[in-house]
Design a protein around this motif. Structure first.
Motif, short mmCIF file in Angstrom:
data_model
loop_
_atom_site.label_atom_id
_atom_site.label_comp_id
_atom_site.label_asym_id
_atom_site.label_seq_id
_atom_site.Cartn_x
_atom_site.Cartn_y
_atom_site.Cartn_z
N TYR A 10 55.58 14.53 25.06
CA TYR A 10 56.35 14.51 23.82
C TYR A 10 55.64 13.77 22.70
O TYR A 10 55.37 12.57 22.80
CB TYR A 10 57.71 13.86 24.07
CG TYR A 10 58.61 13.83 22.86
CD1 TYR A 10 59.38 14.94 22.51
CD2 TYR A 10 58.71 12.69 22.07
CE1 TYR A 10 60.22 14.91 21.40
CE2 TYR A 10 59.55 12.64 20.95
CZ TYR A 10 60.30 13.76 20.63
OH TYR A 10 61.12 13.73 19.52
N PRO A 12 56.64 13.86 18.52
CA PRO A 12 57.69 14.42 17.68
C PRO A 12 57.26 15.64 16.89
O PRO A 12 58.04 16.60 16.72
CB PRO A 12 58.05 13.25 16.75
CG PRO A 12 57.71 12.04 17.54
CD PRO A 12 56.50 12.40 18.34
N SER A 16 59.73 19.15 16.30
CA SER A 16 60.57 18.89 15.14
C SER A 16 60.26 19.86 14.02
O SER A 16 59.10 20.26 13.81
CB SER A 16 60.37 17.45 14.63
OG SER A 16 60.61 16.52 15.66
N GLU A 52 58.85 4.05 20.60
CA GLU A 52 59.76 4.63 19.61
C GLU A 52 59.90 6.14 19.76
O GLU A 52 60.92 6.73 19.39
CB GLU A 52 59.33 4.28 18.18
CG GLU A 52 57.92 4.74 17.80
CD GLU A 52 56.90 3.63 17.95
OE1 GLU A 52 55.97 3.57 17.12
OE2 GLU A 52 57.03 2.81 18.88
N PHE A 53 58.86 6.80 20.32
CA PHE A 53 58.96 8.23 20.57
C PHE A 53 59.98 8.53 21.66
O PHE A 53 60.65 9.56 21.64
CB PHE A 53 57.60 8.80 20.96
CG PHE A 53 56.58 8.83 19.85
CD1 PHE A 53 56.95 8.59 18.52
CD2 PHE A 53 55.24 9.11 20.11
CE1 PHE A 53 56.02 8.62 17.50
CE2 PHE A 53 54.30 9.14 19.08
CZ PHE A 53 54.70 8.89 17.78
N ASP A 55 62.72 6.86 22.15
CA ASP A 55 64.02 6.76 21.49
C ASP A 55 64.33 8.05 20.72
O ASP A 55 65.47 8.54 20.75
CB ASP A 55 64.05 5.56 20.54
CG ASP A 55 63.89 4.24 21.28
OD1 ASP A 55 64.22 4.19 22.48
OD2 ASP A 55 63.41 3.26 20.65
N GLN A 56 63.32 8.60 20.05
CA GLN A 56 63.55 9.84 19.32
C GLN A 56 63.81 11.00 20.28
O GLN A 56 64.67 11.85 20.03
CB GLN A 56 62.33 10.16 18.44
CG GLN A 56 62.55 11.35 17.51
CD GLN A 56 61.50 11.44 16.43
OE1 GLN A 56 60.80 10.47 16.14
NE2 GLN A 56 61.37 12.61 15.81
N THR A 59 67.29 10.73 21.48
CA THR A 59 68.22 11.16 20.42
C THR A 59 68.28 12.68 20.36
O THR A 59 69.37 13.27 20.24
CB THR A 59 67.77 10.59 19.07
OG1 THR A 59 67.79 9.17 19.12
CG2 THR A 59 68.69 11.07 17.95
N ASP A 60 67.12 13.35 20.45
CA ASP A 60 67.08 14.81 20.43
C ASP A 60 67.87 15.39 21.60
O ASP A 60 68.63 16.36 21.45
CB ASP A 60 65.64 15.31 20.50
CG ASP A 60 64.85 15.04 19.23
OD1 ASP A 60 65.49 14.76 18.19
OD2 ASP A 60 63.61 15.11 19.27
N ARG A 63 71.66 14.67 21.06
CA ARG A 63 72.19 15.48 19.97
C ARG A 63 72.36 16.94 20.38
O ARG A 63 73.22 17.66 19.86
CB ARG A 63 71.26 15.39 18.75
CG ARG A 63 71.82 16.08 17.51
CD ARG A 63 70.78 16.11 16.39
NE ARG A 63 70.46 14.77 15.93
CZ ARG A 63 69.23 14.28 15.88
NH1 ARG A 63 68.20 15.02 16.29
NH2 ARG A 63 69.00 13.07 15.43
#
Length: 561
Positions: A10, A12, A16, A52-53, A55-56, A59-60, A63
């Motif tokens: 992964y 982003p 994205s 931090e990736f 966490d993103q 979130t994806d 969501r």
């Protein structure tokens, strides 16, 4: 049965949709991640370099509908842990470097699975042609998104096989599995409520008696679909009809937008034209809802699958597309719409263009543009297809309904993810079977050879168990700290020599010294791996904390087995 556990490589950018540039691979990546989340796997590993990736990524996933999936971070240095999920999914076909990393540990530790997007770039071709030269196994796979892509990859691999046979006498060429699994769409996103079509047409300023011919995609005449054949055909077919051409996409440059505006007026003067920013979700949805017919006359080699015609079918629209790439498989001619014949040069033509790109004389954009000029769409046939649909609302509804059913039955992500689950399960079964592989454990990548092996002729001598060391003159613990804290030493020393090992080595000399052989030093430190002791001794010798006392003797390596 739960969806197979996997690690997802992964970054982003690959998953994205940007607000400036939207590429096909990003749309496909975002769709895949949403579809994966909807399968609600029990565990997913996020294989990524930055916290931090993760966490993103989480979130994806949340969501997109999965709040029960356990997500674990697996940074690249911990790649040996990939055996826990058993499979690493990559958003491209670049499996080779991961296969080499795996081979150093165990070729059967986990499976690798990638996917093709554009295969015309030198990077993509390099990824694919490197497969036979890397330690990939039959429990790995590169997904081809269409049969057309599979055939083009096969051509590339045949060329590689012919060279290896002629050059090295190679008799076999192991490659991973090459399954054909199309890209998917979430059909529910293209289902419009009652009255939504009328509101969309009002929003775009389209009258009830106007026929909307819609193109969706990047507005690039050299990298997606040339607009002139579409304009000429639609202009010819529009006689007697009020046709609105809606172009929903985005321009990479202002100059390209100016060119489109100018040439639309030049080649489609009777067509009313509306440009919609396809990067804005609300505007793009309005374009889909307002349309009567979808068209995409793709005519370049960098296109592989073609997602927008499937989205058009999901929207219930009849389609007019070129008989090209993945369109050949997704669109049934005469049922879901019409495929327009295409023409290009025979194999081996225009070799000078290949050389220009190879020499760097032309960049990829120019190479794509030049080769696309040698691909023609049958304009009269496109005009006939447009005319037929312009004149027959019932046929439009009939073809739109057929395409919508086909999209739901074959291309909805819920159907595509079943194919992914089957593939990943099969790869795991292959890996765990007794069928032999082709890669020996501990295989070393030649172009990443260990420098201490490759350059072993450089030094006067190499470290072995007979080497005898002593603390440097005047060196005490305070001096050890001073030297290891020097700016030119500290940063690298922290990577290759842990402070606690330094303390143990100095302590060994204080307790057992004044001089110790490498073998004795390792023996006095039973809880520290021999290689760690060796590395630390070299760092301490580099800055004079230790000094070499003896001449070399022919003894075995000092390391513990």
């Amino acid at each position: 049965m739960s969806f197979p556990t996997a690690a997802i490589s992964y970054l982003p950018e690959a998953y994205s949709l940007g607000d400036k540039r939207i590429m096909g691979r990003q749309a496909a990546g975002a769709g895949f991640l949403k579809a994966l989340a909807r399968e609600k796997p029990e565990r997913l590993f996020c294989y990524t370099p930055k916290r931090e990736f993760v966490d993103q990524f989480a979130t994806d996933i949340r969501r997109s509908g999965s709040d029960t999936t356990t997500i674990e971070w697996l940074p690249p240095p911990a790649h040996r842990r990939l055996g826990e999920p058993g499979l690493l999914y990559l958003p491209d076909p670049g499996l080779a470097p991961y296969a080499w990393r795996r081979a150093r540990h165990s070729p059967r530790a986990y499976s690798l699975c990638g996917i093709t997007h554009t295969t015309m770039t030198h990077v993509a071709m390099g990824m694919l042609s490197s497969m036979p030269l890397s330690p990939l196994e039959h429990w790995d796979a590169v997904i081809c998104t269409s049969l057309a892509v599979h055939k083009s990859v096969d051509q590339l691999l045949k060329a590689q096989a012919a060279f290896l046979k002629a050059r090295l006498g190679a008799r076999r060429m192991p490659i991973p599995q090459l399954p054909v699994i199309p890209l998917g769409v979430n059909c529910a996103d293209f289902t419009f409520r009652e009255g939504e079509r009328q509101r969309a047409r009002q929003m775009l300023g389209i009258d009830d008696d106007e026929i909307v011919l819609l193109y969706v995609g990047r507005l690039s005449f050299h990298a997606k679909a040339h607009h002139v054949p579409m304009l000429l055909a639609a202009e010819q077919a529009s006689k007697g009809h009020k046709v609105v051409l809606v172009l929903a996409g985005w321009f990479s440059r202002d100059a390209t937008e100016e060119l489109y505006v100018r040439e639309c007026a030049q080649f489609g003067p009777s067509l009313r034209r509306i440009f919609v920013d396809g990067r804005k979700a609300k505007d793009l949805k309005a374009a889909w809802a307002a349309a009567d017919i979808f068209t995409s006359l793709a005519d370049n080699f960098q296109e592989t699958f073609g997602l927008t015609p499937v989205e058009a079918m999901a929207s219930g629209l009849p389609v007019v597309v070129s008989d090209w790439n993945g369109y050949k498989e997704t669109i049934r001619h005469g049922t879901d719409g019409f495929r327009v014949p295409t023409l290009t040069l025979p194999p081996g033509s225009a070799e000078f263009l290949v050389e220009r790109a190879d020499f760097g004389f032309d960049n990829y954009d120019t190479y794509t543009a030049l080769t696309s000029q040698l691909i023609a769409v049958d304009i009269p046939a496109a005009a006939t297809a447009y005319s037929t649909l312009f004149a027959n609302p019932d046929l439009r509804r009939q073809m739109g309904a057929a395409g919508q059913k086909r999209a739901r039955d074959h291309y909805d992500w819920s159907q595509i993810m079943k194919l992914y689950a089957q593939l990943w399960t099969e790869l795991g079964a292959r890996r765990r079977s007794k069928v032999e592989g082709t890669v020996p454990a501990g295989a070393i990548r030649p172009d990443r050879l260990n420098p201490f092996s490759m350059f072993n002729s450089y030094p006067t001598r190499t470290l072995d168990g007979a080497c005898v060391f002593a603390l440097g003159e005047g060196v005490d613990r305070k001096e050890v700290q001073r030297r290891l804290s020097a700016e030119s030493i500290a940063r690298a020393a922290q990577v290759v020599a842990r402070p606690q090992v330094v303390d143990e080595i100095v302590g060994a000399f204080e307790k057992h010294g004044p001089s110790l052989s490498m073998s004795d030093l390792i023996r006095h430190m039973p809880n520290v791996p021999g290689e760690s002791v060796e590395r630390t001794v070299m760092v301490l010798t580099k800055c004079g904390i230790l000094t070499l006392q003896s001449k070399p003797k022919a003894t075995p390596s000092a390391r513990k087995p």
